[in-house]
Design a protein around this motif. Sequence first.
Motif, PDB file in Angstrom:
ATOM      1  N   GLY A 421      13.538  -4.812  -8.977  1.00 51.08           N
ATOM      2  CA  GLY A 421      13.920  -6.172  -8.615  1.00 51.08           C
ATOM      3  C   GLY A 421      14.732  -6.269  -7.337  1.00 51.08           C
ATOM      4  O   GLY A 421      14.907  -7.372  -6.800  1.00 51.08           O
ATOM      5  N   ALA A 422      15.245  -5.151  -6.830  1.00 47.74           N
ATOM      6  CA  ALA A 422      16.041  -5.139  -5.599  1.00 47.74           C
ATOM      7  C   ALA A 422      15.144  -4.900  -4.395  1.00 47.74           C
ATOM      8  O   ALA A 422      14.220  -4.083  -4.446  1.00 47.74           O
ATOM      9  N   VAL A 423      15.417  -5.609  -3.298  1.00 45.09           N
ATOM     10  CA  VAL A 423      14.607  -5.469  -2.095  1.00 45.09           C
ATOM     11  C   VAL A 423      14.938  -4.150  -1.406  1.00 45.09           C
ATOM     12  O   VAL A 423      16.117  -3.841  -1.156  1.00 45.09           O
ATOM     13  N   ALA A 424      13.890  -3.381  -1.092  1.00 45.98           N
ATOM     14  CA  ALA A 424      14.062  -2.079  -0.450  1.00 45.98           C
ATOM     15  C   ALA A 424      13.804  -2.196   1.048  1.00 45.98           C
ATOM     16  O   ALA A 424      13.005  -3.021   1.497  1.00 45.98           O
ATOM     17  N   GLU A 425      14.478  -1.368   1.824  1.00 41.33           N
ATOM     18  CA  GLU A 425      14.260  -1.313   3.267  1.00 41.33           C
ATOM     19  C   GLU A 425      12.907  -0.638   3.538  1.00 41.33           C
ATOM     20  O   GLU A 425      12.654   0.475   3.067  1.00 41.33           O
ATOM     21  N   VAL A 426      12.042  -1.319   4.299  1.00 39.51           N
ATOM     22  CA  VAL A 426      10.746  -0.749   4.689  1.00 39.51           C
ATOM     23  C   VAL A 426      10.913  -0.061   6.034  1.00 39.51           C
ATOM     24  O   VAL A 426      11.222  -0.698   7.043  1.00 39.51           O
ATOM     25  N   VAL A 427      10.688   1.238   6.044  1.00 40.39           N
ATOM     26  CA  VAL A 427      10.822   2.026   7.265  1.00 40.39           C
ATOM     27  C   VAL A 427       9.502   2.083   8.029  1.00 40.39           C
ATOM     28  O   VAL A 427       9.476   2.073   9.265  1.00 40.39           O
ATOM     29  N   PHE A 428       8.405   2.136   7.303  1.00 40.49           N
ATOM     30  CA  PHE A 428       7.075   2.158   7.929  1.00 40.49           C
ATOM     31  C   PHE A 428       6.057   1.602   6.954  1.00 40.49           C
ATOM     32  O   PHE A 428       6.127   1.828   5.741  1.00 40.49           O
ATOM     33  N   SER A 429       5.072   0.891   7.496  1.00 41.34           N
ATOM     34  CA  SER A 429       3.948   0.394   6.706  1.00 41.34           C
ATOM     35  C   SER A 429       2.701   0.475   7.562  1.00 41.34           C
ATOM     36  O   SER A 429       2.631  -0.129   8.645  1.00 41.34           O
ATOM     37  N   ASN A 442       6.619   3.520   3.587  1.00 39.27           N
ATOM     38  CA  ASN A 442       7.837   4.314   3.430  1.00 39.27           C
ATOM     39  C   ASN A 442       9.021   3.376   3.226  1.00 39.27           C
ATOM     40  O   ASN A 442       9.267   2.499   4.062  1.00 39.27           O
ATOM     41  N   VAL A 443       9.707   3.550   2.121  1.00 37.56           N
ATOM     42  CA  VAL A 443      10.823   2.664   1.775  1.00 37.56           C
ATOM     43  C   VAL A 443      12.031   3.490   1.339  1.00 37.56           C
ATOM     44  O   VAL A 443      11.894   4.627   0.867  1.00 37.56           O
ATOM     45  N   ARG A 444      13.210   2.869   1.494  1.00 37.21           N
ATOM     46  CA  ARG A 444      14.438   3.522   1.053  1.00 37.21           C
ATOM     47  C   ARG A 444      14.911   2.864  -0.242  1.00 37.21           C
ATOM     48  O   ARG A 444      14.951   1.622  -0.332  1.00 37.21           O
ATOM     49  N   VAL A 445      15.236   3.684  -1.245  1.00 37.93           N
ATOM     50  CA  VAL A 445      15.680   3.156  -2.532  1.00 37.93           C
ATOM     51  C   VAL A 445      17.005   2.429  -2.325  1.00 37.93           C
ATOM     52  O   VAL A 445      17.972   3.020  -1.818  1.00 37.93           O
ATOM     53  N   PRO A 446      17.060   1.128  -2.673  1.00 37.80           N
ATOM     54  CA  PRO A 446      18.295   0.372  -2.449  1.00 37.80           C
ATOM     55  C   PRO A 446      19.383   0.772  -3.439  1.00 37.80           C
ATOM     56  O   PRO A 446      19.094   1.275  -4.540  1.00 37.80           O
ATOM     57  N   PRO A 447      20.639   0.562  -3.075  1.00 39.66           N
ATOM     58  CA  PRO A 447      21.727   0.846  -4.017  1.00 39.66           C
ATOM     59  C   PRO A 447      21.722  -0.165  -5.160  1.00 39.66           C
ATOM     60  O   PRO A 447      21.213  -1.278  -5.026  1.00 39.66           O
ATOM     61  N   GLY A 448      22.270   0.244  -6.269  1.00 43.74           N
ATOM     62  CA  GLY A 448      22.433  -0.662  -7.395  1.00 43.74           C
ATOM     63  C   GLY A 448      21.231  -0.810  -8.290  1.00 43.74           C
ATOM     64  O   GLY A 448      21.266  -1.619  -9.235  1.00 43.74           O
ATOM     65  N   VAL A 449      20.154  -0.052  -8.040  1.00 42.48           N
ATOM     66  CA  VAL A 449      18.977  -0.133  -8.921  1.00 42.48           C
ATOM     67  C   VAL A 449      19.302   0.520 -10.256  1.00 42.48           C
ATOM     68  O   VAL A 449      19.831   1.634 -10.308  1.00 42.48           O
ATOM     69  N   SER A 450      19.004  -0.181 -11.327  1.00 45.14           N
ATOM     70  CA  SER A 450      19.268   0.367 -12.663  1.00 45.14           C
ATOM     71  C   SER A 450      18.416   1.615 -12.881  1.00 45.14           C
ATOM     72  O   SER A 450      17.217   1.621 -12.581  1.00 45.14           O
ATOM     73  N   ALA A 451      19.050   2.657 -13.388  1.00 51.53           N
ATOM     74  CA  ALA A 451      18.334   3.912 -13.621  1.00 51.53           C
ATOM     75  C   ALA A 451      17.332   3.750 -14.758  1.00 51.53           C
ATOM     76  O   ALA A 451      17.513   2.936 -15.675  1.00 51.53           O
ATOM     77  N   GLY A 452      16.274   4.538 -14.702  1.00 45.14           N
ATOM     78  CA  GLY A 452      15.283   4.518 -15.765  1.00 45.14           C
ATOM     79  C   GLY A 452      14.081   5.360 -15.417  1.00 45.14           C
ATOM     80  O   GLY A 452      13.855   5.702 -14.244  1.00 45.14           O
ATOM     81  N   ALA A 454      11.023   4.339 -15.945  1.00 47.43           N
ATOM     82  CA  ALA A 454       9.903   3.456 -15.606  1.00 47.43           C
ATOM     83  C   ALA A 454      10.439   2.187 -14.950  1.00 47.43           C
ATOM     84  O   ALA A 454      10.403   1.096 -15.524  1.00 47.43           O
ATOM     85  N   VAL A 455      10.948   2.335 -13.730  1.00 51.26           N
ATOM     86  CA  VAL A 455      11.483   1.211 -12.965  1.00 51.26           C
ATOM     87  C   VAL A 455      10.350   0.534 -12.209  1.00 51.26           C
ATOM     88  O   VAL A 455       9.530   1.207 -11.566  1.00 51.26           O
ATOM     89  N   ALA A 456      10.283  -0.799 -12.269  1.00 49.22           N
ATOM     90  CA  ALA A 456       9.176  -1.544 -11.678  1.00 49.22           C
ATOM     91  C   ALA A 456       9.222  -1.528 -10.153  1.00 49.22           C
ATOM     92  O   ALA A 456      10.277  -1.665  -9.543  1.00 49.22           O
ATOM     93  N   VAL A 457       8.023  -1.369  -9.545  1.00 50.10           N
ATOM     94  CA  VAL A 457       7.863  -1.386  -8.096  1.00 50.10           C
ATOM     95  C   VAL A 457       6.724  -2.339  -7.752  1.00 50.10           C
ATOM     96  O   VAL A 457       5.660  -2.300  -8.377  1.00 50.10           O
ATOM     97  N   ALA A 458       6.930  -3.217  -6.754  1.00 53.31           N
ATOM     98  CA  ALA A 458       5.893  -4.149  -6.324  1.00 53.31           C
ATOM     99  C   ALA A 458       5.965  -4.331  -4.819  1.00 53.31           C
ATOM    100  O   ALA A 458       7.026  -4.158  -4.205  1.00 53.31           O
ATOM    101  N   VAL A 459       4.812  -4.673  -4.230  1.00 50.90           N
ATOM    102  CA  VAL A 459       4.708  -4.875  -2.785  1.00 50.90           C
ATOM    103  C   VAL A 459       4.039  -6.222  -2.533  1.00 50.90           C
ATOM    104  O   VAL A 459       3.006  -6.537  -3.137  1.00 50.90           O
ATOM    105  N   THR A 460       4.640  -7.009  -1.619  1.00 47.66           N
ATOM    106  CA  THR A 460       4.065  -8.300  -1.236  1.00 47.66           C
ATOM    107  C   THR A 460       3.818  -8.314   0.263  1.00 47.66           C
ATOM    108  O   THR A 460       4.681  -7.912   1.045  1.00 47.66           O
ATOM    109  N   ILE A 461       2.640  -8.770   0.665  1.00 52.50           N
ATOM    110  CA  ILE A 461       2.303  -8.882   2.084  1.00 52.50           C
ATOM    111  C   ILE A 461       1.417 -10.106   2.277  1.00 52.50           C
ATOM    112  O   ILE A 461       0.508 -10.365   1.478  1.00 52.50           O
ATOM    113  N   ALA A 462       1.721 -10.889   3.276  1.00 56.50           N
ATOM    114  CA  ALA A 462       0.966 -12.108   3.594  1.00 56.50           C
ATOM    115  C   ALA A 462       0.802 -13.002   2.370  1.00 56.50           C
ATOM    116  O   ALA A 462      -0.248 -13.613   2.159  1.00 56.50           O
TER     117      ALA A 462
END
Length: 474
Positions: A421-429, A442-452, A454-462
């Motif tokens: 649910g936290a926005v990650a920094e995109v270094v390259f796409s 390529n993304v950097r894991v943001p601070p404060g992400v709840s450990a687990g 099976a943590v959800a990951v999603a990508v949105t473009i256009a």
Amino acid sequence: MAIIDTATNTVTGRINTGPADDLVLTPDGTKLHVSIGRGGDLVVDVATGQTIAALPRSGGVFSPDGSRLYTTYRSNVSIIDAAANQVVGEVPAISPSAVAITPDGRRVYVTNTLDLPGGLCNAPDFEGLQILDTQSGRMRKSLKLGGRSCVVSVVISPDGRRAYVAEEAYVNSLPIVHVIDVATEEQIGNFDLSPGESYGLAISADGKTLFAVGNSRFQIVDLASGRMDGFTIADDSVRIALRPMPPALAEVSLVNGATFEAKVARGSLASVVGTGLARGWQSAAGTPLPTSLLDTRVFINGTPAPIVFTSDGQVNVQVPWEAGAGPASLRVTRGPLSSEIRTITIDDVAPGIFVMDANGTGAITRADTFQLITPQNPARAGDLLTLFMTGLGGVKGAVTSGQAPPSPAETMEAPRVTIGGAVAEVVFSGLSTQYPGLYQVNVRVPPGVSAGAAVAVAVTIAGRTSNIVTTAVR
């Protein structure tokens, strides 16, 4: 030789070949090899019914690519160069009578028949089935099938999962079909056919129906329910060859290679779905990707699509960059046979994250080592990760269908990536240099992400959001 319409169960024609022991169609369905016993094969043009050639060996089965013919000859399996019509190898067998090949062309199943006095078939130590490794040219396994010697025919399902082996009737018995698990190469069952001898087997292109013929009786077996039907034919037939049907596209015929949803984009990896799409399993040997594999071709808006993999029910392709966004045509050909034309929709973007398993674990690695992120190797805040995707749309610079770019090609628009649910920094796409149609983000894991695990990951473009996958974070 009788020609039977399997939809109406009627004889629709005959070709005069004289007495025949076996029938083998070439992979493209244009020629029929008619075995005349020790006299070899007559090669018949299917369209005209005319004999056009003769071969010194009889019967057999073609490799999926049509380059080799495997046939029985005395106590050997002969390997024939199909183009030159020359024997290029002989593999010793016990008493071979019939052969079948797996869709990937790696195994040939060989039945053995031993004639015993009085019409008996009991031979406790007789190996009625042998399995030939086509790469080594050696027999790799033998099966006794209950110690019977009247094993006369074999077919393999189009998906390569099952082999069906026919044993003819003998004194006080019914003909039997043995079922072999191809993966384990072990017998997993058997069933009786209706009374009367049975020699020949064939299986439908969808793998659902088994056909058996012998002593003027044509039998049809529904493999799911076990229900049998049949009718009498005038000939004392002993073999069947099913004329290939054209490729058939599924109702939803082109899907995203990562999500399997009907959302595909220019340049993305996708899967064509249907039946009879290819003669067997084959993967492209490398890049540039070919536009023909095992004589299968895929046309999108009339442009040949680069092919990654073929099988009977699925062909993986790259959607050509030349295909514009909007409605498009899809057609598949297998040799001279063509599917119907389907209308599909191609989008500018159709983001999909590849997954590693049925649980939706994302294809996500460490950017520096490419080690897969797992619960045993979790990501941490600040780690740089690589998401492997397809369908992110156009990139900066020129690209060629079927080829990976020589250097990473950045997407026209930067995506938005969320981890837990936290926005990650995109270094390259952009497009990866590893494979055509493959993107990496390529993304950097943001601070404060709840450990687990099976943590959800999603990508949105256009404005389009990908499938949601999971990854492990500590």
